[in-house]
Design a protein around this motif. Structure first.
Motif, PDB file in Angstrom:
ATOM      1  N   ALA A 153       4.376  31.101  19.644  1.00  0.00           N
ATOM      2  CA  ALA A 153       3.803  29.756  19.492  1.00  0.00           C
ATOM      3  C   ALA A 153       4.481  28.756  20.426  1.00  0.00           C
ATOM      4  CB  ALA A 153       3.950  29.297  18.046  1.00  0.00           C
ATOM      5  N   THR A 154       5.800  28.892  20.590  1.00  0.00           N
ATOM      6  CA  THR A 154       6.527  27.886  21.385  1.00  0.00           C
ATOM      7  C   THR A 154       6.835  28.377  22.796  1.00  0.00           C
ATOM      8  OG1 THR A 154       8.661  28.764  20.687  1.00  0.00           O
ATOM      9  CG2 THR A 154       7.696  27.007  19.313  1.00  0.00           C
ATOM     10  N   PHE A 155       6.732  29.671  23.010  1.00  0.00           N
ATOM     11  CA  PHE A 155       7.100  30.306  24.286  1.00  0.00           C
ATOM     12  C   PHE A 155       8.588  30.134  24.617  1.00  0.00           C
ATOM     13  CE2 PHE A 155       2.525  29.605  24.546  1.00  0.00           C
ATOM     14  CZ  PHE A 155       2.100  30.909  24.750  1.00  0.00           C
ATOM     15  N   LYS A 156       9.387  29.889  23.573  1.00  0.00           N
ATOM     16  CA  LYS A 156      10.848  29.829  23.776  1.00  0.00           C
ATOM     17  C   LYS A 156      11.444  31.196  23.452  1.00  0.00           C
ATOM     18  CE  LYS A 156      10.898  24.973  22.675  1.00  0.00           C
ATOM     19  NZ  LYS A 156      11.328  23.846  21.893  1.00  0.00           N
ATOM     20  N   ALA A 157      12.568  31.507  24.107  1.00  0.00           N
ATOM     21  CA  ALA A 157      13.225  32.790  23.867  1.00  0.00           C
ATOM     22  C   ALA A 157      13.555  32.929  22.383  1.00  0.00           C
ATOM     23  CB  ALA A 157      14.504  32.868  24.703  1.00  0.00           C
ATOM     24  N   ASP A 158      13.475  34.179  21.910  1.00  0.00           N
ATOM     25  CA  ASP A 158      13.770  34.457  20.504  1.00  0.00           C
ATOM     26  C   ASP A 158      15.163  35.104  20.456  1.00  0.00           C
ATOM     27  OD1 ASP A 158      14.087  35.743  18.068  1.00  0.00           O
ATOM     28  OD2 ASP A 158      11.943  36.175  17.863  1.00  0.00           O
ATOM     29  N   PRO A 159      16.168  34.383  19.917  1.00  0.00           N
ATOM     30  CA  PRO A 159      17.543  34.910  19.960  1.00  0.00           C
ATOM     31  C   PRO A 159      17.677  36.270  19.286  1.00  0.00           C
ATOM     32  CG  PRO A 159      17.540  32.591  19.350  1.00  0.00           C
ATOM     33  CD  PRO A 159      16.103  33.022  19.367  1.00  0.00           C
ATOM     34  N   ALA A 160      16.920  36.495  18.202  1.00  0.00           N
ATOM     35  CA  ALA A 160      17.060  37.787  17.506  1.00  0.00           C
ATOM     36  C   ALA A 160      16.601  38.927  18.415  1.00  0.00           C
ATOM     37  CB  ALA A 160      16.247  37.772  16.217  1.00  0.00           C
ATOM     38  N   LEU A 161      15.502  38.709  19.130  1.00  0.00           N
ATOM     39  CA  LEU A 161      15.005  39.775  20.030  1.00  0.00           C
ATOM     40  C   LEU A 161      15.968  39.999  21.191  1.00  0.00           C
ATOM     41  CD1 LEU A 161      11.135  39.079  20.191  1.00  0.00           C
ATOM     42  CD2 LEU A 161      12.395  40.732  18.785  1.00  0.00           C
ATOM     43  N   VAL A 162      16.556  38.911  21.665  1.00  0.00           N
ATOM     44  CA  VAL A 162      17.534  39.057  22.761  1.00  0.00           C
ATOM     45  C   VAL A 162      18.726  39.873  22.265  1.00  0.00           C
ATOM     46  CG1 VAL A 162      19.182  37.790  24.202  1.00  0.00           C
ATOM     47  CG2 VAL A 162      16.810  36.992  24.018  1.00  0.00           C
ATOM     48  N   GLY A 183       7.180  24.861  30.578  1.00  0.00           N
ATOM     49  CA  GLY A 183       8.041  23.670  30.558  1.00  0.00           C
ATOM     50  C   GLY A 183       8.845  23.504  29.274  1.00  0.00           C
ATOM     51  N   VAL A 184       9.265  24.632  28.668  1.00  0.00           N
ATOM     52  CA  VAL A 184      10.065  24.514  27.439  1.00  0.00           C
ATOM     53  C   VAL A 184      11.490  25.029  27.660  1.00  0.00           C
ATOM     54  CG1 VAL A 184       8.105  24.636  25.861  1.00  0.00           C
ATOM     55  CG2 VAL A 184       9.243  26.758  26.549  1.00  0.00           C
ATOM     56  N   VAL A 185      12.424  24.404  26.924  1.00  0.00           N
ATOM     57  CA  VAL A 185      13.836  24.782  27.043  1.00  0.00           C
ATOM     58  C   VAL A 185      14.150  25.828  25.964  1.00  0.00           C
ATOM     59  CG1 VAL A 185      16.226  23.936  26.906  1.00  0.00           C
ATOM     60  CG2 VAL A 185      14.434  22.501  27.943  1.00  0.00           C
ATOM     61  N   ASP A 186      14.745  26.944  26.382  1.00  0.00           N
ATOM     62  CA  ASP A 186      15.120  27.997  25.428  1.00  0.00           C
ATOM     63  C   ASP A 186      16.225  27.495  24.481  1.00  0.00           C
ATOM     64  OD1 ASP A 186      13.368  29.961  26.314  1.00  0.00           O
ATOM     65  OD2 ASP A 186      14.768  30.745  27.820  1.00  0.00           O
ATOM     66  N   PRO A 187      16.373  28.155  23.329  1.00  0.00           N
ATOM     67  CA  PRO A 187      17.459  27.780  22.393  1.00  0.00           C
ATOM     68  C   PRO A 187      18.815  28.240  22.943  1.00  0.00           C
ATOM     69  CG  PRO A 187      16.208  29.637  21.526  1.00  0.00           C
ATOM     70  CD  PRO A 187      15.528  29.235  22.805  1.00  0.00           C
ATOM     71  N   ILE A 188      19.314  27.513  23.903  1.00  0.00           N
ATOM     72  CA  ILE A 188      20.479  27.980  24.662  1.00  0.00           C
ATOM     73  C   ILE A 188      21.759  28.059  23.812  1.00  0.00           C
ATOM     74  CG2 ILE A 188      21.980  27.285  26.600  1.00  0.00           C
ATOM     75  CD1 ILE A 188      19.106  26.697  27.975  1.00  0.00           C
ATOM     76  N   PRO A 189      22.015  27.119  22.896  1.00  0.00           N
ATOM     77  CA  PRO A 189      23.232  27.284  22.087  1.00  0.00           C
ATOM     78  C   PRO A 189      23.252  28.627  21.335  1.00  0.00           C
ATOM     79  CG  PRO A 189      22.408  25.055  21.892  1.00  0.00           C
ATOM     80  CD  PRO A 189      21.372  25.819  22.660  1.00  0.00           C
ATOM     81  N   GLN A 190      22.105  29.029  20.757  1.00  0.00           N
ATOM     82  CA  GLN A 190      22.076  30.312  20.025  1.00  0.00           C
ATOM     83  C   GLN A 190      22.229  31.501  20.990  1.00  0.00           C
ATOM     84  OE1 GLN A 190      20.137  27.669  19.393  1.00  0.00           O
ATOM     85  NE2 GLN A 190      18.881  27.959  17.567  1.00  0.00           N
ATOM     86  N   LEU A 191      21.541  31.422  22.121  1.00  0.00           N
ATOM     87  CA  LEU A 191      21.598  32.540  23.069  1.00  0.00           C
ATOM     88  C   LEU A 191      23.006  32.691  23.648  1.00  0.00           C
ATOM     89  CD1 LEU A 191      18.200  31.816  24.858  1.00  0.00           C
ATOM     90  CD2 LEU A 191      18.704  33.823  23.439  1.00  0.00           C
ATOM     91  N   ALA A 192      23.621  31.564  23.963  1.00  0.00           N
ATOM     92  CA  ALA A 192      24.973  31.616  24.538  1.00  0.00           C
ATOM     93  C   ALA A 192      25.977  32.112  23.493  1.00  0.00           C
ATOM     94  CB  ALA A 192      25.371  30.237  25.064  1.00  0.00           C
ATOM     95  N   ALA A 193      25.740  31.742  22.224  1.00  0.00           N
ATOM     96  CA  ALA A 193      26.650  32.209  21.164  1.00  0.00           C
ATOM     97  C   ALA A 193      26.556  33.734  21.034  1.00  0.00           C
ATOM     98  CB  ALA A 193      26.298  31.534  19.838  1.00  0.00           C
ATOM     99  N   ILE A 194      25.339  34.261  21.136  1.00  0.00           N
ATOM    100  CA  ILE A 194      25.162  35.726  21.067  1.00  0.00           C
ATOM    101  C   ILE A 194      25.891  36.381  22.246  1.00  0.00           C
ATOM    102  CG2 ILE A 194      23.426  37.564  21.351  1.00  0.00           C
ATOM    103  CD1 ILE A 194      21.487  35.676  19.778  1.00  0.00           C
ATOM    104  N   ALA A 195      25.708  35.802  23.429  1.00  0.00           N
ATOM    105  CA  ALA A 195      26.353  36.353  24.625  1.00  0.00           C
ATOM    106  C   ALA A 195      27.872  36.357  24.452  1.00  0.00           C
ATOM    107  CB  ALA A 195      25.949  35.540  25.849  1.00  0.00           C
ATOM    108  N   LEU A 196      28.390  35.253  23.951  1.00  0.00           N
ATOM    109  CA  LEU A 196      29.847  35.120  23.754  1.00  0.00           C
ATOM    110  C   LEU A 196      30.341  36.170  22.759  1.00  0.00           C
ATOM    111  CD1 LEU A 196      32.045  33.163  24.742  1.00  0.00           C
ATOM    112  CD2 LEU A 196      31.610  31.770  22.713  1.00  0.00           C
ATOM    113  N   LYS A 197      29.606  36.307  21.648  1.00  0.00           N
ATOM    114  CA  LYS A 197      29.994  37.266  20.600  1.00  0.00           C
ATOM    115  C   LYS A 197      30.099  38.689  21.175  1.00  0.00           C
ATOM    116  CE  LYS A 197      27.216  38.927  17.102  1.00  0.00           C
ATOM    117  NZ  LYS A 197      26.138  38.692  16.170  1.00  0.00           N
ATOM    118  N   HIS A 198      29.186  39.013  22.101  1.00  0.00           N
ATOM    119  CA  HIS A 198      29.177  40.377  22.658  1.00  0.00           C
ATOM    120  C   HIS A 198      29.968  40.485  23.968  1.00  0.00           C
ATOM    121  CE1 HIS A 198      26.124  42.115  19.889  1.00  0.00           C
ATOM    122  NE2 HIS A 198      25.743  40.859  19.801  1.00  0.00           N
ATOM    123  N   GLY A 199      30.578  39.390  24.387  1.00  0.00           N
ATOM    124  CA  GLY A 199      31.387  39.418  25.610  1.00  0.00           C
ATOM    125  C   GLY A 199      30.567  39.606  26.878  1.00  0.00           C
ATOM    126  N   ILE A 200      29.359  39.001  26.877  1.00  0.00           N
ATOM    127  CA  ILE A 200      28.465  39.169  28.028  1.00  0.00           C
ATOM    128  C   ILE A 200      28.241  37.794  28.675  1.00  0.00           C
ATOM    129  CG2 ILE A 200      26.086  39.803  28.686  1.00  0.00           C
ATOM    130  CD1 ILE A 200      26.106  41.624  26.159  1.00  0.00           C
TER     131      ILE A 200
END
Ligand SMILES: Cc1ncc(COP(=O)(O)O)c(C=O)c1O
Length: 481
Positions: A153-162, A183-200
């Motif tokens: 619906a929003t075309f924003k990245a889905d953190p769970a799928l990532v 023209g939409v901004v992804d949920p970057i705080p959630q995505l970056a938190a996932i990346a940080l948690k996994h050391g990526i």
């Protein structure tokens, strides 16, 4: 054409070259919603002067041209501060968004080679709305691209799928601020938190949006944090040559620290010539784009950009509201940026695009992909600002003109034909025959009315579309075409 036997008079040849532009988009009209970012005559003059002043200086070696080191370091500082970076943030100038992205992927790949040597085949995770430049980078650099669906619906990245797509080979997670198509901004705080948690590492592609988003935020726009203030964001790309309105050939790639950036730098001493050390893909390069960018930023200044942002934001708001009021049109989703897309469930959006473009506007047809149906895209810039009511009037009339045109069955015919074919084993010749049938003639010409061709391309699977485009371009660029 041959090199002329005798050198020509510069006025004559400039006149000749101007005539080459006769079929180009008339961006000066303010009716073109894409491709060109026009800051107005005065700023353009400053940019040209600065560009010409550094046209011949060579960025191959900053020790020979320290002026270019000074310009680049100033641009790095301006970009880092603009994007919430502390004094550790470093980066480099590049020729465009694609080059910045290639460098960010290379840095992530080589960082992983050093710190996670168990990885045999590196992977990067990209939401399907991420820019094609990541596919190119992955292709060039031997990285596997793992595409993940986005919120339908929003075309924003889905953190769970990532997060589900992460494997022990993941070297980079990508987010967009904003993605180009919608023209939409992804949920970057959630995505970056996932990346940080996994050391990526996590790259934010702010090529198109990074420069204007901070201004829109100052004007009260509401979207997620997207820059270095977000923990876990390790690199960013931001283009000057888009919404900072500088001459083309100007982008920036930034890293949270030198330790990561080091991996983008390439050096070679294993040949008989001078030792090479390059920060990005290009080696010899004009100082023009960098000087143009430096001068434009200084000429327009923070207050000037805020004013541009206010005007484009207001123009986008009016356009979005206008589109919503036209019966038969539907926004793809609510945009976070001065770019958006809309479609129709009642008639062919491609016919509407043709109708508008035939009236001297330029809006861009986008094909259906991964849950995003075919649509029309608009990038709103400073020189479109005075044209909004004229555009909406024409849009309303164009909808009336196309809504009763028969829908046509081209897509169904193409799909039925394709279903009979073994697409994986089609030869170039068969594809060329298909192209001739649909009007993609040799020599790079396209039909003036693109709707039928767009309907067909829209129905063609992406891999086949890619092959077709390669053959078309392979043909377009040739001697005296
Ligand atoms: C989000 C995004 N990333 C990357 C790019 C690639 O930039 P360039 O065309 O300068 O290579 C674009 C271009 O539109 C973009 O919109």
């Amino acid at each position: 054409m041959k090199i002329p036997a005798k050198g020509m008079n510069p006025d004559t040849l400039m006149e000749m070259m101007e005539t080459f532009k006769s079929r180009d988009l008339d961006w000066k009209s303010g009716r073109v919603f894409g491709f060109v970012y026009d800051p107005g005559r005065e700023a353009m003059e400053v940019s040209k002067r600065a560009y010409m002043a550094f046209l011949t200086e060579n960025g191959l070696d900053f020790t020979s041209f320290p002026s270019l080191l000074k310009l680049e370091n100033d641009l790095i500082s301006m970009a880092a501060r603009h994007l919430g970076g502390d004094s550790d943030v470093v980066g480099n100038f590049s020729s465009g968004g694609t080059e910045s992205i290639i460098m960010a992927v290379k840095a992530a790949r080589d960082f992983a080679r050093e710190h996670r040597p168990h990885i045999g085949q590196p992977e990067l995770i990209l939401p399907v709305t991420g820019h094609a430049a990541f596919h190119k980078a992955a292709h060039y650099l031997g990285v596997n691209l793992v595409a993940v669906d986005v919120n339908p619906a929003t075309f924003k990245a889905d953190p769970a799928l990532v997060e589900q797509a992460i494997t022990e080979n993941t070297i980079l997670i990508v987010a967009s601020a904003p993605s180009y198509a919608h023209g939409v901004v992804d949920p970057i705080p959630q995505l970056a938190a996932i990346a940080l948690k996994h050391g990526i590492p996590c790259h934010v592609d702010a090529c198109v949006g990074g420069f204007m988003l901070p201004y829109f935020r100052r004007l009260g726009a509401d979207f997620p944090d997207f820059d270095f203030t977000v923990q876990g964001v390790t690199s960013m790309s931001m283009d000057w040559h888009k919404y900072a309105y500088t001459a083309k050939g100007a982008s920036m790639v930034l890293y949270r620290n030198r330790n990561l950036r080091k991996n983008q730098i390439f050096a070679c001493a294993e040949w008989t010539g001078y030792s090479i050390v390059n920060t990005a893909v290009q080696s010899s390069k004009s100082g023009g784009p960098m000087a143009g960018a430096w001068a434009t930023l200084h000429f327009i200044g923070d207050d000037g950009y805020l004013e541009i942002a206010r005007n484009t934001w207001e123009a986008t708001r009016q356009l979005v509201a206008g589109v919503e009021q036209i019966d038969g049109l539907r926004l793809m989703t609510r945009p976070d940026f001065c770019m958006f897309s809309f479609t129709s469930d009642e008639f062919s959006i491609f016919k509407l695009v043709d109708e508008m473009n035939g009236r001297g506007w330029y809006i861009q047809a986008q094909f259906a992909f991964a849950g995003s149906m075919e649509n029309a895209h608009m990038s709103v810039g400073a020189n479109n600002v005075g044209r909004i009511s004229a555009f909406l009037k024409d849009l309303k009339e164009s909808v009336a003109a196309v809504r009763d045109q028969p829908a046509g069955d081209l897509a169904a015919v193409v799909q039925a034909e394709l279903a009979k074919m073994d697409l994986d084993n089609l030869g170039d010749k068969e594809i060329e025959e298909m192209m001739a049938l649909v009007g993609m003639e040799s020599g790079g010409s396209l039909p003036a009315k693109m709707a039928d061709l767009n309907e067909i391309l829209n129905a063609v699977p992406p891999r086949l579309k890619e092959r077709l485009l390669v053959l078309y371009v392979n043909d377009a660029f040739s001697q005296d075409a």
